[in-house]
Scaffold this motif. Structure first.
Motif, PDB file in Angstrom:
ATOM      1  N   MET A   1       0.901  -1.481   0.106  1.00  0.00           N
ATOM      2  CA  MET A   1      -0.079   0.172   0.116  1.00  0.00           C
ATOM      3  C   MET A   1       0.953   1.188  -0.137  1.00  0.00           C
ATOM      4  O   MET A   1       1.966   1.449   0.642  1.00  0.00           O
ATOM      5  CB  MET A   1      -0.873  -0.051   1.213  1.00  0.00           C
ATOM      6  CG  MET A   1      -1.663   1.153   1.414  1.00  0.00           C
ATOM      7  SD  MET A   1      -3.164   0.753   2.441  1.00  0.00           S
ATOM      8  CE  MET A   1      -4.106   2.007   1.758  1.00  0.00           C
ATOM      9  N   GLU A   2       0.484   2.227  -0.749  1.00  0.00           N
ATOM     10  CA  GLU A   2       1.327   3.574  -0.943  1.00  0.00           C
ATOM     11  C   GLU A   2       1.013   4.031   0.419  1.00  0.00           C
ATOM     12  O   GLU A   2       0.463   4.138   1.152  1.00  0.00           O
ATOM     13  CB  GLU A   2       0.653   4.432  -1.892  1.00  0.00           C
ATOM     14  CG  GLU A   2      -0.430   5.264  -1.588  1.00  0.00           C
ATOM     15  CD  GLU A   2      -1.489   5.428  -2.436  1.00  0.00           C
ATOM     16  OE1 GLU A   2      -1.113   6.700  -2.823  1.00  0.00           O
ATOM     17  OE2 GLU A   2      -2.228   4.813  -3.024  1.00  0.00           O
ATOM     18  N   GLN A   3       2.300   4.949   0.694  1.00  0.00           N
ATOM     19  CA  GLN A   3       2.319   5.685   1.775  1.00  0.00           C
ATOM     20  C   GLN A   3       1.726   7.073   1.671  1.00  0.00           C
ATOM     21  O   GLN A   3       1.809   8.003   0.476  1.00  0.00           O
ATOM     22  CB  GLN A   3       3.930   6.009   2.325  1.00  0.00           C
ATOM     23  CG  GLN A   3       4.048   6.678   3.629  1.00  0.00           C
ATOM     24  CD  GLN A   3       3.779   5.639   4.338  1.00  0.00           C
ATOM     25  OE1 GLN A   3       3.733   4.407   4.577  1.00  0.00           O
ATOM     26  NE2 GLN A   3       3.400   6.249   5.768  1.00  0.00           N
ATOM     27  N   LEU A   4       0.626   7.378   2.629  1.00  0.00           N
ATOM     28  CA  LEU A   4      -0.034   8.532   2.306  1.00  0.00           C
ATOM     29  C   LEU A   4       0.788   9.802   2.966  1.00  0.00           C
ATOM     30  O   LEU A   4       1.312   9.425   4.141  1.00  0.00           O
ATOM     31  CB  LEU A   4      -1.400   8.560   3.032  1.00  0.00           C
ATOM     32  CG  LEU A   4      -2.247   7.580   2.491  1.00  0.00           C
ATOM     33  CD1 LEU A   4      -3.536   7.442   3.296  1.00  0.00           C
ATOM     34  CD2 LEU A   4      -2.948   7.944   1.065  1.00  0.00           C
ATOM     35  N   GLU A   8      -2.811  14.241   2.705  1.00  0.00           N
ATOM     36  CA  GLU A   8      -3.797  12.671   2.426  1.00  0.00           C
ATOM     37  C   GLU A   8      -4.422  12.451   3.643  1.00  0.00           C
ATOM     38  O   GLU A   8      -5.481  12.037   3.858  1.00  0.00           O
ATOM     39  CB  GLU A   8      -3.178  11.928   1.547  1.00  0.00           C
ATOM     40  CG  GLU A   8      -2.863  12.445   0.217  1.00  0.00           C
ATOM     41  CD  GLU A   8      -1.858  11.581  -0.507  1.00  0.00           C
ATOM     42  OE1 GLU A   8      -1.797  11.635  -1.969  1.00  0.00           O
ATOM     43  OE2 GLU A   8      -0.971  10.941  -0.011  1.00  0.00           O
ATOM     44  N   LEU A   9      -3.762  12.147   4.534  1.00  0.00           N
ATOM     45  CA  LEU A   9      -3.836  11.588   5.992  1.00  0.00           C
ATOM     46  C   LEU A   9      -5.016  12.554   6.572  1.00  0.00           C
ATOM     47  O   LEU A   9      -6.034  12.240   7.363  1.00  0.00           O
ATOM     48  CB  LEU A   9      -2.930  11.513   6.756  1.00  0.00           C
ATOM     49  CG  LEU A   9      -2.088  10.080   6.533  1.00  0.00           C
ATOM     50  CD1 LEU A   9      -0.866  10.260   7.356  1.00  0.00           C
ATOM     51  CD2 LEU A   9      -2.641   8.884   6.600  1.00  0.00           C
ATOM     52  N   VAL A  47      -2.890   9.613  12.165  1.00  0.00           N
ATOM     53  CA  VAL A  47      -4.515   9.740  12.159  1.00  0.00           C
ATOM     54  C   VAL A  47      -4.949   9.441  13.735  1.00  0.00           C
ATOM     55  O   VAL A  47      -6.017  10.141  14.064  1.00  0.00           O
ATOM     56  CB  VAL A  47      -4.965   8.504  11.336  1.00  0.00           C
ATOM     57  CG1 VAL A  47      -6.393   8.546  11.261  1.00  0.00           C
ATOM     58  CG2 VAL A  47      -4.647   8.852   9.750  1.00  0.00           C
ATOM     59  N   LYS A  48      -4.723   8.496  14.195  1.00  0.00           N
ATOM     60  CA  LYS A  48      -5.087   8.046  15.426  1.00  0.00           C
ATOM     61  C   LYS A  48      -4.776   9.246  16.667  1.00  0.00           C
ATOM     62  O   LYS A  48      -5.766   9.489  17.384  1.00  0.00           O
ATOM     63  CB  LYS A  48      -4.520   6.836  16.303  1.00  0.00           C
ATOM     64  CG  LYS A  48      -4.596   5.560  15.643  1.00  0.00           C
ATOM     65  CD  LYS A  48      -4.213   4.560  16.331  1.00  0.00           C
ATOM     66  CE  LYS A  48      -4.751   3.121  15.776  1.00  0.00           C
ATOM     67  NZ  LYS A  48      -3.839   2.134  16.355  1.00  0.00           N
ATOM     68  N   GLU A  49      -3.608   9.795  16.769  1.00  0.00           N
ATOM     69  CA  GLU A  49      -3.328  10.911  17.710  1.00  0.00           C
ATOM     70  C   GLU A  49      -4.247  12.034  17.252  1.00  0.00           C
ATOM     71  O   GLU A  49      -4.746  12.797  18.326  1.00  0.00           O
ATOM     72  CB  GLU A  49      -1.721  11.388  17.497  1.00  0.00           C
ATOM     73  CG  GLU A  49      -1.517  12.223  18.534  1.00  0.00           C
ATOM     74  CD  GLU A  49      -0.734  13.709  18.011  1.00  0.00           C
ATOM     75  OE1 GLU A  49      -1.139  14.719  18.512  1.00  0.00           O
ATOM     76  OE2 GLU A  49      -0.248  13.670  17.213  1.00  0.00           O
TER      77      GLU A  49
END
Length: 139
Positions: A1-4, A8-9, A47-49
């Motif tokens: 999977m590509e790194q966002l 994008e995140l 994303v979580k943080e």
């Protein structure tokens, strides 16, 4: 999977916060981690943080937003706009992201997903909050 990349995140975080807002408005139960997994297949600390941070400080964030939105309140904004503003304020006040980046990212999301008047409102509110913080630091 590509790194966002971070930009994008942030779109993913906006989507997650949007969904949480919809669930809360309809008094539906939800699991934050399930929503994150629905939107983003990979595990991502940023994303979580950001998501948990916005939820943790939601009352403080909304209070700041309401002070900065002249003649408006955050609950009058659409779900997308609310998500963008909450994320932007969280990133501005509670992370090490440079303020200009936090503001710019929020404004760019608003350019893409909100109408022009809301984009201007988000920009002005973020600007006020930033200047308010700067004044507190220099006091």
């Amino acid at each position: 999977m590509e790194q966002l990349n971070r930009t994008e995140l942030r779109k993913k975080i906006m989507t997650i916060l949007y969904q949480i807002n919809v669930y809360e408005k309809h008094k539906m139960s939800y699991q934050i981690d399930d929503i994150i997994k629905e939107v983003l297949e990979i595990d991502n600390e940023f994303v979580k943080e950001m998501t948990y941070g916005v939820i943790t400080y939601k009352n403080e964030i909304d209070q700041k937003a309401n002070q900065a939105l002249e003649g408006w309140t955050i609950d009058r904004l659409g779900n997308t706009d609310t998500a963008i503003l909450r994320m932007g304020i969280y990133e501005l006040l509670y992370t090490n992201t440079p303020p200009v980046v936090a503001i710019n990212e929020a404004v760019e999301l608003a350019k893409e997903y909100s109408d022009d008047s809301v984009r201007k409102m988000i920009n002005a509110a973020m600007d006020r909050i930033y200047k308010d913080q700067e004044n507190k630091i220099s006091d």
